[in-house]
Design a protein around this motif. Structure first.
Motif, PDB file in Angstrom:
ATOM      1  N   GLN A 113      20.324 -12.602  18.438  1.00 58.16           N
ATOM      2  CA  GLN A 113      21.372 -13.515  18.026  1.00 58.16           C
ATOM      3  C   GLN A 113      22.482 -13.582  19.065  1.00 58.16           C
ATOM      4  O   GLN A 113      22.979 -14.650  19.399  1.00 58.16           O
TER       5      GLN A 113
ATOM      6  N   LEU B 258      21.392 -15.692  21.876  1.00 63.50           N
ATOM      7  CA  LEU B 258      21.438 -17.107  21.525  1.00 63.50           C
ATOM      8  C   LEU B 258      22.874 -17.620  21.566  1.00 63.50           C
ATOM      9  O   LEU B 258      23.142 -18.703  22.077  1.00 63.50           O
TER      10      LEU B 258
ATOM     11  N   LYS C 197      24.418 -20.520  23.882  1.00 59.19           N
ATOM     12  CA  LYS C 197      25.084 -21.672  23.283  1.00 59.19           C
ATOM     13  C   LYS C 197      26.465 -21.849  23.916  1.00 59.19           C
ATOM     14  O   LYS C 197      26.846 -22.942  24.303  1.00 59.19           O
TER      15      LYS C 197
END
Length: 83
Positions: free
Chosen positions: A55, A58, A62
């Motif tokens: 996570q 990610l 992003k």
């Protein structure tokens, strides 16, 4: 003796633990949620750690993308683009 985290997930969810909270469970919290076996707890914690890593990766990607978009000025940031 394959411990399967999925067998616990519905129970966690039923007790209101899901999403972000799930990623930050510790031994005491797991015990309170009914994971009585030490080896299950450590397996779950290992899994959660991997999920956290994924996570975070990610999120970093992003952020990086958003920074690039902002730098290129293609996307006017309007207040309603944040939810």
């Amino acid at each position: 003796m394959g411990m399967n985290m999925d067998q616990y997930t519905p129970e966690f969810t039923a007790k209101g633990v899901d999403g972000q909270q799930l990623l930050y469970l510790d031994s005491d919290r797991l015990k309170a949620l009914g994971v009585s076996s030490q080896s299950d707890r450590s397996t779950i914690k290992k899994k959660l750690k991997d999920m956290r890593k994924t996570q975070e990766k990610l999120e970093k990607q992003k952020e990086k993308k958003e920074k690039e978009v902002r730098r290129s000025g293609k996307l006017p940031l309007s207040p309603d683009s944040f939810c």
